[in-house]
Scaffold this active site. Structure first.
Site, PDB file in Angstrom:
ATOM      1  N   ALA A 145      -1.324 -33.621  -8.313  1.00  0.00           N
ATOM      2  CA  ALA A 145      -0.550 -32.438  -7.961  1.00  0.00           C
ATOM      3  C   ALA A 145       0.611 -32.865  -7.073  1.00  0.00           C
ATOM      4  O   ALA A 145       0.590 -33.952  -6.489  1.00  0.00           O
ATOM      5  CB  ALA A 145      -1.435 -31.429  -7.228  1.00  0.00           C
ATOM      6  N   LYS A 146       1.610 -31.967  -6.979  1.00  0.00           N
ATOM      7  CA  LYS A 146       2.799 -32.315  -6.196  1.00  0.00           C
ATOM      8  C   LYS A 146       2.454 -32.614  -4.738  1.00  0.00           C
ATOM      9  O   LYS A 146       3.151 -33.353  -4.070  1.00  0.00           O
ATOM     10  CB  LYS A 146       3.822 -31.183  -6.271  1.00  0.00           C
ATOM     11  CG  LYS A 146       4.544 -31.195  -7.612  1.00  0.00           C
ATOM     12  CD  LYS A 146       5.497 -30.041  -7.775  1.00  0.00           C
ATOM     13  CE  LYS A 146       6.139 -30.101  -9.143  1.00  0.00           C
ATOM     14  NZ  LYS A 146       6.512 -28.826  -9.700  1.00  0.00           N
ATOM     15  N   ARG A 147       1.364 -32.023  -4.281  1.00  0.00           N
ATOM     16  CA  ARG A 147       1.005 -32.259  -2.876  1.00  0.00           C
ATOM     17  C   ARG A 147       0.501 -33.687  -2.641  1.00  0.00           C
ATOM     18  O   ARG A 147       0.459 -34.159  -1.525  1.00  0.00           O
ATOM     19  CB  ARG A 147      -0.024 -31.228  -2.401  1.00  0.00           C
ATOM     20  CG  ARG A 147      -1.299 -31.262  -3.184  1.00  0.00           C
ATOM     21  CD  ARG A 147      -2.307 -30.215  -2.728  1.00  0.00           C
ATOM     22  NE  ARG A 147      -3.466 -30.272  -3.590  1.00  0.00           N
ATOM     23  CZ  ARG A 147      -3.562 -29.669  -4.753  1.00  0.00           C
ATOM     24  NH1 ARG A 147      -2.572 -28.917  -5.200  1.00  0.00           N
ATOM     25  NH2 ARG A 147      -4.642 -29.792  -5.493  1.00  0.00           N
TER      26      ARG A 147
END
Ligand code: GLU
Length: 283
Positions: free
Chosen positions: A255-257
């Site tokens: 995920a982007k996180r």
């Protein structure tokens, strides 16, 4: 007659930096196009102005170039095209297939609590249909009073206009039967954004002549609904390839996180584009 060359696209939302999962997706689309002398398009899906940022759009282009990917024609940036999406909404509304929905999330939760267990569709709890029953006068008076509303697709009415069941072609698998009703009456224009992902993606794929949609398997259920919108609007059906999602060491999808797998973090750590392409893997 020779088959026309494939047109693919990569359509990220600029809500963060691209990571290895995006590179995987972009490479699949780029290779599918370039391998056959076809077109590869880049589209920025930024209709949600609260989550998307222009600096991420610039970073997407820079990261893709660094990876060695090139694209054809200008980049389409969805936020510049709200009038076109409005045109689709007007066409559907003119056929009685949309209705305004004034419900808040809390209203929907309350409604389901009163009826029983809320059935879930791919986008969350299915809408119980409360505002579908409102009279034209009631709708008009609430709109005149300034009550915010979303526009929902009347899926049952939409399906009733079709002559045959819907399906799509999944590359390597063949025809797959669609069940758009599992979304319930989906929102096509949100209260705070006058469009939605499902509306814009199908409109743009048709407008841009996309013939092969490659995207993550998390979006596979959405294809059922996209086929319904294509059929309603008389748009051609592309072929689809829903690829696996890359996962991290914990087995969860990237995920982007997860900053560590951002392409620019890998670049800053000294990885070459070739190494990053290898990490992003094959389809
Ligand atoms: N914009 C979507 C995303 O970033 C992808 C849309 C698509 O490929 O259909 O998840």
């Amino acid at each position: 007659m020779a088959a026309s060359p494939v047109t693919t696209r990569f359509a990220p939302s600029p809500t963060g930096f691209l990571h290895l999962g995006h590179a995987h997706s972009a490479l699949i689309a780029w290779r599918a196009a370039r391998g056959e002398g076809g077109r590869f398009l880049l589209r920025i899906e930024d209709i949600d102005r609260t989550r998307c940022r222009p600096e991420f759009t610039a970073a997407i282009e820079e990261d893709l170039r660094w990876l060695g990917l090139d694209w054809d024609g200008p980049v389409r940036v969805q936020s510049g095209h709200f009038a076109e999406y409005r045109g689709v909404l007007d066409a559907l509304a003119g056929r009685g297939l949309l209705y305004p929905c004034f419900c808040t999330r809390a209203d929907i939760a309350r409604e389901w609590a009163a009826i029983g267990q809320a059935p879930h569709g791919p986008d969350g709890p299915i809408y119980p249909g409360t505002c579908r029953q409102l009279s034209p006068a009631e709708r008009a008076s609430r709109i005149a009073a300034g009550q915010p509303y979303a526009l929902r697709l009347d899926v049952a009415a939409s399906l009733a206009t079709l002559g045959a069941p819907l399906d799509f072609e999944e590359v390597g698998e063949g025809r797959v039967r669609c069940d758009p009703a599992r979304f319930g009456d989906v929102v096509l224009a949100r209260k705070e954004v006058p469009a939605s992902y499902h509306l814009c993606v199908t409109h743009d794929d048709a407008l841009q002549g996309v013939t092969l949609v490659t995207r993550g398997e998390d979006l596979r259920p959405a294809t059922d609904l996209h086929r319904l919108l294509q059929a309603l609007m008389g748009w051609p059906a592309p072929r689809y390839r829903h690829h696996r999602l890359l996962t991290g060491p914990d087995g969860k999808r990237l995920a982007k996180r997860d900053g560590a797998v951002a392409l620019r973090a890998l670049r800053e750590a000294g990885r070459t584009p070739e190494e990053v392409c290898a990490l992003a893997g094959e389809g």
